[in-house]
Design an enzyme around this catalytic site. Sequence first.
Site, PDB file in Angstrom:
ATOM      1  N   LYS A 179      -7.463 -28.250  -3.065  1.00 12.31           N
ATOM      2  CA  LYS A 179      -8.146 -27.098  -3.678  1.00 12.31           C
ATOM      3  C   LYS A 179      -8.613 -27.401  -5.104  1.00 12.31           C
ATOM      4  O   LYS A 179      -9.582 -26.824  -5.559  1.00 12.31           O
ATOM      5  CB  LYS A 179      -7.231 -25.870  -3.641  1.00 12.31           C
ATOM      6  CG  LYS A 179      -6.697 -25.567  -2.234  1.00 12.31           C
ATOM      7  CD  LYS A 179      -7.773 -25.620  -1.151  1.00 12.31           C
ATOM      8  CE  LYS A 179      -7.186 -25.713   0.235  1.00 12.31           C
ATOM      9  NZ  LYS A 179      -8.184 -26.089   1.267  1.00 12.31           N
ATOM     10  N   ASP A 185     -13.301 -22.795   2.185  1.00 16.65           N
ATOM     11  CA  ASP A 185     -12.132 -22.134   2.756  1.00 16.65           C
ATOM     12  C   ASP A 185     -11.093 -21.880   1.660  1.00 16.65           C
ATOM     13  O   ASP A 185     -11.086 -22.551   0.624  1.00 16.65           O
ATOM     14  CB  ASP A 185     -11.500 -23.022   3.850  1.00 16.65           C
ATOM     15  CG  ASP A 185     -10.420 -22.282   4.643  1.00 16.65           C
ATOM     16  OD1 ASP A 185      -9.520 -22.964   5.163  1.00 16.65           O
ATOM     17  OD2 ASP A 185     -10.469 -21.036   4.729  1.00 16.65           O
ATOM     18  N   ASN A 186     -10.212 -20.899   1.874  1.00 16.89           N
ATOM     19  CA  ASN A 186      -9.028 -20.684   1.032  1.00 16.89           C
ATOM     20  C   ASN A 186      -9.308 -20.257  -0.402  1.00 16.89           C
ATOM     21  O   ASN A 186      -8.516 -20.575  -1.306  1.00 16.89           O
ATOM     22  CB  ASN A 186      -8.164 -21.952   0.986  1.00 16.89           C
ATOM     23  CG  ASN A 186      -7.885 -22.507   2.341  1.00 16.89           C
ATOM     24  OD1 ASN A 186      -8.274 -23.633   2.674  1.00 16.89           O
ATOM     25  ND2 ASN A 186      -7.218 -21.716   3.166  1.00 16.89           N
ATOM     26  N   GLU A 231      -5.153 -18.251   8.027  1.00 13.88           N
ATOM     27  CA  GLU A 231      -5.029 -18.607   9.444  1.00 13.88           C
ATOM     28  C   GLU A 231      -3.647 -18.246   9.990  1.00 13.88           C
ATOM     29  O   GLU A 231      -2.625 -18.524   9.383  1.00 13.88           O
ATOM     30  CB  GLU A 231      -5.302 -20.110   9.668  1.00 13.88           C
ATOM     31  CG  GLU A 231      -4.548 -21.056   8.773  1.00 13.88           C
ATOM     32  CD  GLU A 231      -5.337 -21.463   7.552  1.00 13.88           C
ATOM     33  OE1 GLU A 231      -6.207 -20.684   7.117  1.00 13.88           O
ATOM     34  OE2 GLU A 231      -5.091 -22.526   7.007  1.00 13.88           O
ATOM     35  N   ASP A 282     -12.747 -27.850   2.487  1.00 17.52           N
ATOM     36  CA  ASP A 282     -11.428 -27.437   2.984  1.00 17.52           C
ATOM     37  C   ASP A 282     -10.386 -28.501   2.658  1.00 17.52           C
ATOM     38  O   ASP A 282      -9.400 -28.657   3.369  1.00 17.52           O
ATOM     39  CB  ASP A 282     -11.517 -27.195   4.497  1.00 17.52           C
ATOM     40  CG  ASP A 282     -10.302 -26.463   5.033  1.00 17.52           C
ATOM     41  OD1 ASP A 282     -10.037 -26.562   6.256  1.00 17.52           O
ATOM     42  OD2 ASP A 282      -9.588 -25.815   4.231  1.00 17.52           O
TER      43      ASP A 282
HETATM   44  O1  LIG Z   1      -3.784 -27.245   1.231  1.00 18.81           O
HETATM   45  C1  LIG Z   1      -4.602 -26.935   2.092  1.00 18.81           C
HETATM   46  N1  LIG Z   1      -5.567 -27.750   2.473  1.00 18.81           N
HETATM   47  C2  LIG Z   1      -5.645 -29.063   1.875  1.00 18.81           C
HETATM   48  C3  LIG Z   1      -6.235 -29.950   2.892  1.00 18.81           C
HETATM   49  C4  LIG Z   1      -6.305 -31.211   2.711  1.00 18.81           C
HETATM   50  C5  LIG Z   1      -6.880 -32.077   3.748  1.00 18.81           C
HETATM   51  O2  LIG Z   1      -7.851 -32.902   3.143  1.00 18.81           O
HETATM   52  C6  LIG Z   1      -7.246 -34.147   2.866  1.00 18.81           C
HETATM   53  S1  LIG Z   1      -7.360 -34.447   1.197  1.00 18.81           S
HETATM   54  C7  LIG Z   1      -8.889 -35.099   0.881  1.00 18.81           C
HETATM   55  C8  LIG Z   1      -9.113 -35.473  -0.419  1.00 18.81           C
HETATM   56  C9  LIG Z   1     -10.330 -36.010  -0.751  1.00 18.81           C
HETATM   57  N2  LIG Z   1     -11.302 -36.182   0.163  1.00 18.81           N
HETATM   58  C10 LIG Z   1     -11.075 -35.812   1.436  1.00 18.81           C
HETATM   59  C11 LIG Z   1      -9.875 -35.270   1.852  1.00 18.81           C
HETATM   60  C12 LIG Z   1      -5.810 -34.099   3.280  1.00 18.81           C
HETATM   61  O3  LIG Z   1      -5.389 -35.328   3.805  1.00 18.81           O
HETATM   62  C13 LIG Z   1      -5.831 -32.997   4.310  1.00 18.81           C
HETATM   63  O4  LIG Z   1      -6.232 -33.466   5.573  1.00 18.81           O
HETATM   64  C14 LIG Z   1      -4.492 -25.627   2.784  1.00 18.81           C
HETATM   65  C15 LIG Z   1      -3.325 -24.907   2.610  1.00 18.81           C
HETATM   66  C16 LIG Z   1      -3.175 -23.687   3.251  1.00 18.81           C
HETATM   67  N3  LIG Z   1      -1.952 -22.975   3.038  1.00 18.81           N
HETATM   68  O5  LIG Z   1      -1.806 -21.821   3.570  1.00 18.81           O
HETATM   69  O6  LIG Z   1      -1.078 -23.476   2.319  1.00 18.81           O
HETATM   70  C17 LIG Z   1      -4.160 -23.151   4.078  1.00 18.81           C
HETATM   71  C18 LIG Z   1      -5.349 -23.882   4.239  1.00 18.81           C
HETATM   72  O7  LIG Z   1      -6.371 -23.401   5.047  1.00 18.81           O
HETATM   73  C19 LIG Z   1      -5.528 -25.108   3.603  1.00 18.81           C
HETATM   74  O8  LIG Z   1      -6.719 -25.751   3.783  1.00 18.81           O
HETATM   75 MG   LIG Z   2      -8.170 -24.480   4.676  1.00 21.17          MG
END
Ligand SMILES: O=C(NC/C=C/[C@H]1O[C@@H](Sc2ccncc2)[C@H](O)[C@@H]1O)c1cc([N+](=O)[O-])cc(O)c1O
Ligand SMILES: [Mg+2]
Length: 214
Positions: free
Chosen positions: A144, A169-170, A199, A141
């Site tokens: 992406k 996810d996603n 979500e 998650d």
């Molecule tokens: O962008 C999305 N998720 C990216 C999540 C990223 C998470 O993981 C780390 S990066 C990382 C890097 C490397 N290792 C560990 C963490 C970031 O600091 C954040 O906490 C997202 C976007 C939407 N949306 O609707 O736009 C909906 C969702 O459910 C999503 O998960």
């Molecule tokens: Mg997500």
Amino acid sequence: TQSTRPQRLLGAVQQNATRGDPRSVVKTIDQFCKHKEWAMNVGDEKGCILDSVVSELNPATVLELGTYCGYSTVRIASLLPPHARLITLEFNPHFAAVARQIIAWAGLQDKVLLVEGASGDWIPKMKEQFGVKTFDLVFLDHWKDRYLPDTKLMEECGLLRKGSVLLADNVVCPGTPDYLQYVRNSPRYNSQYFRSHLEYTKAEDGLEKSVFLG
Ligand SMILES: O=C(NC/C=C/[C@H]1O[C@@H](Sc2ccncc2)[C@H](O)[C@@H]1O)c1cc([N+](=O)[O-])cc(O)c1O
Ligand SMILES: [Mg+2]
């Protein structure tokens, strides 16, 4: 100074959720995101699918990529058997600090190891640093465009065994097209799509469950 959304979400948990009660933490975050501010937690609809995969698998060792505020960390950890462990990787120190407090509020800190840093750096060190042999379940998650490279890295590092489950996810929104193409076409995975919604919205999204065949 201005507060951040994760800080406001943490405040809502500390004011409304019962300490030591993971379900009340989850419910509080979902209420906050439905009625106050949207946030990128997996949410309750996809969260129920996540719960059913975890409960069916009864995993001993889980890896989560992308902690954010710890919503899915709390959902997963609350379903784990007593000696099971969840390692969750978070890149952003501010998000990690908030997640630690939310995981602690739920009383799950003894089951969860939150590691700060990038998945690409930590995956090759999992065995030597944390004594991990293989993961029974991986919840993807995070960024992406990291789903596919990190999956290949886990394969190369021998972190997956016959029957290990990847739950992503996603896969529709925001979408992970290269990852989806890989797990759906590789002979090394049995892949299944669980259709749901993004979500707290009516947009389509879903989880892809892929079993590694060894
Ligand atoms: O962008 C999305 N998720 C990216 C999540 C990223 C998470 O993981 C780390 S990066 C990382 C890097 C490397 N290792 C560990 C963490 C970031 O600091 C954040 O906490 C997202 C976007 C939407 N949306 O609707 O736009 C909906 C969702 O459910 C999503 O998960
Ligand atoms: Mg997500």
